[in-house]
Design a protein around this motif. Structure first.
Motif, PDB file in Angstrom:
ATOM      1  N   ALA A 178       0.818  -1.210   0.000  1.00 40.89           N
ATOM      2  CA  ALA A 178       0.000   0.000   0.000  1.00 40.89           C
ATOM      3  C   ALA A 178       0.853   1.263   0.000  1.00 40.89           C
ATOM      4  O   ALA A 178       0.516   2.250  -0.666  1.00 40.89           O
ATOM      5  N   VAL A 179       1.961   1.258   0.740  1.00 40.46           N
ATOM      6  CA  VAL A 179       2.859   2.422   0.735  1.00 40.46           C
ATOM      7  C   VAL A 179       3.435   2.635  -0.660  1.00 40.46           C
ATOM      8  O   VAL A 179       3.490   3.770  -1.163  1.00 40.46           O
ATOM      9  N   ARG A 180       3.853   1.564  -1.317  1.00 39.65           N
ATOM     10  CA  ARG A 180       4.396   1.689  -2.682  1.00 39.65           C
ATOM     11  C   ARG A 180       3.337   2.244  -3.629  1.00 39.65           C
ATOM     12  O   ARG A 180       3.619   3.149  -4.434  1.00 39.65           O
ATOM     13  N   ALA A 181       2.119   1.721  -3.531  1.00 36.93           N
ATOM     14  CA  ALA A 181       1.058   2.151  -4.449  1.00 36.93           C
ATOM     15  C   ALA A 181       0.680   3.604  -4.216  1.00 36.93           C
ATOM     16  O   ALA A 181       0.469   4.364  -5.180  1.00 36.93           O
ATOM     17  N   ALA A 182       0.576   4.034  -2.954  1.00 34.23           N
ATOM     18  CA  ALA A 182       0.217   5.420  -2.673  1.00 34.23           C
ATOM     19  C   ALA A 182       1.303   6.379  -3.151  1.00 34.23           C
ATOM     20  O   ALA A 182       1.007   7.467  -3.666  1.00 34.23           O
ATOM     21  N   THR A 183       2.555   5.984  -2.990  1.00 34.78           N
ATOM     22  CA  THR A 183       3.664   6.819  -3.464  1.00 34.78           C
ATOM     23  C   THR A 183       3.612   6.967  -4.979  1.00 34.78           C
ATOM     24  O   THR A 183       3.752   8.075  -5.522  1.00 34.78           O
ATOM     25  N   ASP A 184       3.426   5.863  -5.676  1.00 41.22           N
ATOM     26  CA  ASP A 184       3.342   5.917  -7.144  1.00 41.22           C
ATOM     27  C   ASP A 184       2.143   6.749  -7.590  1.00 41.22           C
ATOM     28  O   ASP A 184       2.204   7.459  -8.602  1.00 41.22           O
ATOM     29  N   TYR A 185       1.056   6.654  -6.846  1.00 47.62           N
ATOM     30  CA  TYR A 185      -0.172   7.383  -7.183  1.00 47.62           C
ATOM     31  C   TYR A 185       0.059   8.891  -7.111  1.00 47.62           C
ATOM     32  O   TYR A 185      -0.330   9.642  -8.016  1.00 47.62           O
ATOM     33  N   VAL A 186       0.718   9.352  -6.044  1.00 49.34           N
ATOM     34  CA  VAL A 186       1.004  10.784  -5.904  1.00 49.34           C
ATOM     35  C   VAL A 186       1.989  11.230  -6.979  1.00 49.34           C
ATOM     36  O   VAL A 186       1.829  12.299  -7.591  1.00 49.34           O
ATOM     37  N   ARG A 187       3.004  10.424  -7.232  1.00 49.19           N
ATOM     38  CA  ARG A 187       4.005  10.786  -8.237  1.00 49.19           C
ATOM     39  C   ARG A 187       3.377  10.921  -9.625  1.00 49.19           C
ATOM     40  O   ARG A 187       3.773  11.762 -10.427  1.00 49.19           O
ATOM     41  N   ALA A 188       2.363  10.085  -9.897  1.00 50.70           N
ATOM     42  CA  ALA A 188       1.736  10.093 -11.223  1.00 50.70           C
ATOM     43  C   ALA A 188       0.710  11.202 -11.388  1.00 50.70           C
ATOM     44  O   ALA A 188       0.164  11.374 -12.480  1.00 50.70           O
ATOM     45  N   GLY A 189       0.423  11.943 -10.328  1.00 53.03           N
ATOM     46  CA  GLY A 189      -0.515  13.048 -10.463  1.00 53.03           C
ATOM     47  C   GLY A 189      -1.850  12.820  -9.814  1.00 53.03           C
ATOM     48  O   GLY A 189      -2.810  13.556 -10.075  1.00 53.03           O
ATOM     49  N   ALA A 190      -1.954  11.798  -8.947  1.00 53.22           N
ATOM     50  CA  ALA A 190      -3.171  11.522  -8.182  1.00 53.22           C
ATOM     51  C   ALA A 190      -4.387  11.437  -9.103  1.00 53.22           C
ATOM     52  O   ALA A 190      -4.338  10.783 -10.147  1.00 53.22           O
ATOM     53  N   THR A 191      -5.480  12.097  -8.743  1.00 53.34           N
ATOM     54  CA  THR A 191      -6.730  11.944  -9.490  1.00 53.34           C
ATOM     55  C   THR A 191      -6.656  12.517 -10.896  1.00 53.34           C
ATOM     56  O   THR A 191      -7.518  12.230 -11.725  1.00 53.34           O
ATOM     57  N   ALA A 192      -5.617  13.294 -11.182  1.00 55.21           N
ATOM     58  CA  ALA A 192      -5.492  13.835 -12.537  1.00 55.21           C
ATOM     59  C   ALA A 192      -5.309  12.736 -13.566  1.00 55.21           C
ATOM     60  O   ALA A 192      -5.638  12.903 -14.744  1.00 55.21           O
ATOM     61  N   VAL A 193      -4.751  11.582 -13.115  1.00 56.35           N
ATOM     62  CA  VAL A 193      -4.531  10.486 -14.060  1.00 56.35           C
ATOM     63  C   VAL A 193      -5.665   9.463 -14.011  1.00 56.35           C
ATOM     64  O   VAL A 193      -5.652   8.487 -14.752  1.00 56.35           O
ATOM     65  N   LEU A 194      -6.615   9.662 -13.112  1.00 57.39           N
ATOM     66  CA  LEU A 194      -7.724   8.733 -13.002  1.00 57.39           C
ATOM     67  C   LEU A 194      -8.879   9.247 -13.843  1.00 57.39           C
ATOM     68  O   LEU A 194      -9.615  10.139 -13.442  1.00 57.39           O
ATOM     69  N   GLU A 195      -9.034   8.715 -15.001  1.00 55.11           N
ATOM     70  CA  GLU A 195     -10.094   9.136 -15.910  1.00 55.11           C
ATOM     71  C   GLU A 195     -11.063   7.983 -16.072  1.00 55.11           C
ATOM     72  O   GLU A 195     -10.848   7.086 -16.883  1.00 55.11           O
ATOM     73  N   PRO A 196     -12.127   7.929 -15.285  1.00 54.02           N
ATOM     74  CA  PRO A 196     -13.096   6.842 -15.434  1.00 54.02           C
ATOM     75  C   PRO A 196     -13.763   6.911 -16.796  1.00 54.02           C
ATOM     76  O   PRO A 196     -13.884   7.995 -17.378  1.00 54.02           O
ATOM     77  N   PRO A 197     -14.168   5.770 -17.346  1.00 49.82           N
ATOM     78  CA  PRO A 197     -14.833   5.779 -18.645  1.00 49.82           C
ATOM     79  C   PRO A 197     -16.051   6.697 -18.622  1.00 49.82           C
ATOM     80  O   PRO A 197     -16.831   6.678 -17.678  1.00 49.82           O
ATOM     81  N   VAL A 198     -16.163   7.517 -19.630  1.00 50.60           N
ATOM     82  CA  VAL A 198     -17.300   8.431 -19.718  1.00 50.60           C
ATOM     83  C   VAL A 198     -18.443   7.705 -20.411  1.00 50.60           C
ATOM     84  O   VAL A 198     -18.268   7.139 -21.486  1.00 50.60           O
ATOM     85  N   PRO A 199     -19.599   7.655 -19.785  1.00 48.92           N
ATOM     86  CA  PRO A 199     -20.720   6.987 -20.436  1.00 48.92           C
ATOM     87  C   PRO A 199     -20.992   7.601 -21.802  1.00 48.92           C
ATOM     88  O   PRO A 199     -20.956   8.820 -21.962  1.00 48.92           O
ATOM     89  N   PRO A 200     -21.212   6.757 -22.802  1.00 47.61           N
ATOM     90  CA  PRO A 200     -21.473   7.296 -24.132  1.00 47.61           C
ATOM     91  C   PRO A 200     -22.723   8.156 -24.143  1.00 47.61           C
ATOM     92  O   PRO A 200     -23.648   7.945 -23.366  1.00 47.61           O
TER      93      PRO A 200
END
Length: 662
Positions: A476-498
């Motif tokens: 979990a520590v590794r994943a949270a660190t990578d998540y912040v480094r990658a830009g947090a929610t800025a990189v989380l783009e859920p599929p947009v319903p058509p």
């Protein structure tokens, strides 16, 4: 008296009173079938002759009692002489079982102890260790009150003063319990997708869901009427927040994910439902009175200028619709993502969590309730630990995390508490005196929004896969660190319903309902397959529309129709069926659902009137979903079919005509 006659007489005297006592074996066997059949584990311990009974039970489960079946995970804590002598030598004989329980037990697992006297100190220590690990404990003991039997969650007390007879009744109980396990296993192992492979894979997220909206723009000037920057909006990004964000993160890993939450019957609730469904999340919603809580962040050049919140103070969710909480019983692991708005405080939700057998990770909130007892891991951050414990934080981050984390672990009766400390990693407080400090491999800087959710989700996924708590926290520590480094929610783009045609989709239904309720109108809903739309359907829909100010049609998807009608149906695909319905002047919105019945979609639509057409009156079967609709004060009614019109009859007639022409 001859010893044989004497012994048989004592056994005969015990058998009659034993019959009602042994009735609980049916429940134990059924519960073990469900737990062991979905990957859980049974630990068994006893001394002397009871040790032999423990090994006997394990042999029946790992092997078989009668017919061949899948092996079940059961471990006797007695047969390994090296382990027993090493633990006895190093820790004392009272700890020989307790240390094995801590090594092999997982939250939700079962410890069964067997004792004729019920006074063995090593069994009592094992029961206490099981409680610390979040396990359930059962006992087979002799008659009356005893320290071991009283310490367990449940006890089967064999009614005989003779220890030999008690042991013989224990053997009978072992065999009978195995019989009940074998009777219940086929339903668990062969009960279809819900209780088969999917049940072993599915993560369940429980908690409050919000609508997060990021308004991105640029600032080029100051407002002429106030000393405030003017944000020129460029684009808006919407996503589920709170427990909804945790569900998105879990679904992004490709696992089946279910979300137990509360959704309001407004446009925001419809938008959340659409976003979550598009991301592959199975939504199980309690009704939420009032408005959807929203967090609107106004940003310029990546910086937050202002956060505007909507939705007001938290409002407790309404009653859980029937079946909504059943998903907790089928989980591989459960993450409680508490945002302090009431879902985790709901009595029915807490009761279901307390009964769940899967590992539970609890991400707490200062305004929320304490975790249920026995969870495997609690994941507060440092600020939350200080607020929840009342610790002023004197000394270093490490000393504060260790001191307050251990205090909370004992208060909550949790197996472990992992205090997340931002860039400093996490401190894992468990039953041992020394904490595990897990620093990040490197410090990551950037937006930390959602990092706690990323941490908790990763730990939950790891525990679902059988990892130790220490291994889960490191991942979990590794994943949270990578998540912040990658830009947090800025990189989380859920599929947009058509984009849907007019009047189709959850968003459109939410908009229509919100407008009708804003002016005090009545929302009407109906549902069905509507394969080969005919005049009978039209009569039902028009009658339904006359009962209120808008009509929402809940339409079975193609997969749902196949499950109900067979592989040859539907004849018309769901997109075409939805468009035909939406084109009718009596239909205001159409929502497609995948389940066999529309309970999930009704839970957030919450219509004032639910309408069905057909033979549900005059002695016919009860109206489906009627009890569900009454939960929020709605009414369920029937309107008559137009005689002589049905899809099945139309299809049969068409096929008969085609056959006659061949």
């Amino acid at each position: 008296m001859d010893p044989l006659d004497q012994h048989l007489a004592a056994l005969g005297e015990a058998i009659g009173p034993f019959r009602p006592v042994a009735a609980r074996l049916a429940d134990w066997g059924t519960e073990l079938a469900r737990h062991l059949g979905t990957g859980g584990r049974l630990l068994v311990a006893g001394n002397g002759g009871s040790a032999a009974e423990a090994q006997h039970l394990v042999a029946e489960l790992v092997g078989k009692l009668r017919a061949d079946r899948a092996p079940l995970s059961a471990i006797a804590l007695t047969p390994d002489s090296s382990v027993l002598t090493a633990l006895s030598n190093d820790y004392g004989y009272d700890e020989v079982f307790a240390r094995q329980v801590r090594a092999h037990g997982r939250p939700g697992d079962v410890l069964l102890v067997l004792s004729t006297s019920g006074r063995s100190a090593n069994l009592l220590a094992a029961v206490r260790a099981a409680r610390e690990c979040g396990m359930r404990s059962w006992a087979m003991v002799g008659p009356g009150s005893s320290p071991v039997g009283d310490a367990c969650d449940e006890a089967l007390r064999c009614p005989s003063p003779e220890s030999q007879v008690v042991q013989e009744l224990h053997l009978v109980a072992v065999h009978v319990m195995c019989e009940y396990i074998d009777l219940a296993l086929p339903e668990v192992l062969g009960g279809g997708r819900r209780k088969g492979r999917m049940a072993m894979d599915r993560l369940v997220i429980v908690g409050d869901t919000l609508l997060d909206r990021d308004v991105e723009g640029v600032v080029r000037r100051i407002a002429p009427d106030a000393p405030a920057p003017v944000l020129d909006e460029q684009h808006v990004h919407e996503r589920p927040g709170g427990a909804g964000l945790a569900a998105l993160l879990a679904a992004a890993e490709g696992r089946p994910v279910a979300l137990v939450t509360a959704l309001a019957g407004d446009a925001g609730g419809a938008r959340l439902s659409a976003l979550l469904t598009a991301a592959g999340v199975e939504v199980h919603a309690l009704p939420l009175p009032g408005a959807t809580p929203e967090k609107n962040r106004l940003r310029a050049n990546g910086q937050v200028l202002l956060r505007l919140d909507r939705g007001g103070d938290p409002v407790p969710p309404g009653d859980a619709p029937p079946g909504v909480l059943d998903v907790l019983g089928d989980a591989a692991a459960i993450l409680v993502s508490d945002y302090g708005r009431g879902v985790c405080q709901h009595p029915a939700v807490r009761a279901a969590l307390a009964e769940a057998t899967a590992p539970i990770v609890w991400d707490p909130h200062p305004n929320g309730p304490p975790p249920v007892a026995g969870v495997q891991l609690v994941t507060p951050n440092l600020a939350e630990v200080r607020a929840l414990s009342g610790d002023a934080g004197k000394g270093s981050t490490l000393s504060t995390a260790q001191r307050a984390g251990q205090q909370l672990r004992q208060r909550w009766r949790a197996a472990a508490v992992a205090v997340t400390c931002g860039a400093e990693g996490a401190v894992l407080c468990h039953a041992g005196p020394t904490p595990l400090v897990v620093p990040p491999a490197e410090v990551a800087t950037g937006d930390t929004c959602g990092a706690g959710d990323r941490f908790a989700v990763t730990a939950t996924v790891a525990l679902a896969g059988g990892a130790l708590v220490s291994e889960a926290v490191q991942a979990a520590v590794r994943a949270a660190t990578d998540y912040v480094r990658a830009g947090a929610t800025a990189v989380l783009e859920p599929p947009v319903p058509p984009a849907e045609p007019g009047r189709i989709g959850a968003g459109e239904a939410g908009r229509v309902i919100a407008e009708v309720r804003a002016r005090g109108g009545t929302v009407v809903a109906t549902g069905g397959c509507f394969d080969l739309l005919h005049t009978g359907h039209l009569a039902t829909l028009r009658a339904a529309r006359q009962l209120g100010d808008c009509l929402v049609v809940c339409l079975n998807s193609d997969a749902s129709v196949r499950g109900l009608k067979g592989p040859d149906r539907p004849l018309t695909g769901q997109d075409d069926r939805a468009r035909l319905l939406a084109a009718l002047d009596c239909v205001d919105a159409v929502v497609v659902f995948d389940e066999p019945t529309p309970e999930a979609v009704l839970a957030w639509l919450r219509p004032d009137v639910w309408v069905k057409g057909g033979d549900y009156a005059d002695g016919g079967p009860g109206l489906p979903e009627a009890d569900l609709v009454r939960h929020w004060g709605g009414a369920a009614v029937v309107v008559p079919y137009l005689d002589g019109h049905s899809t099945t009859r139309t299809i049969a007639a068409a096929r008969a005509t085609a056959d006659s022409r061949r």
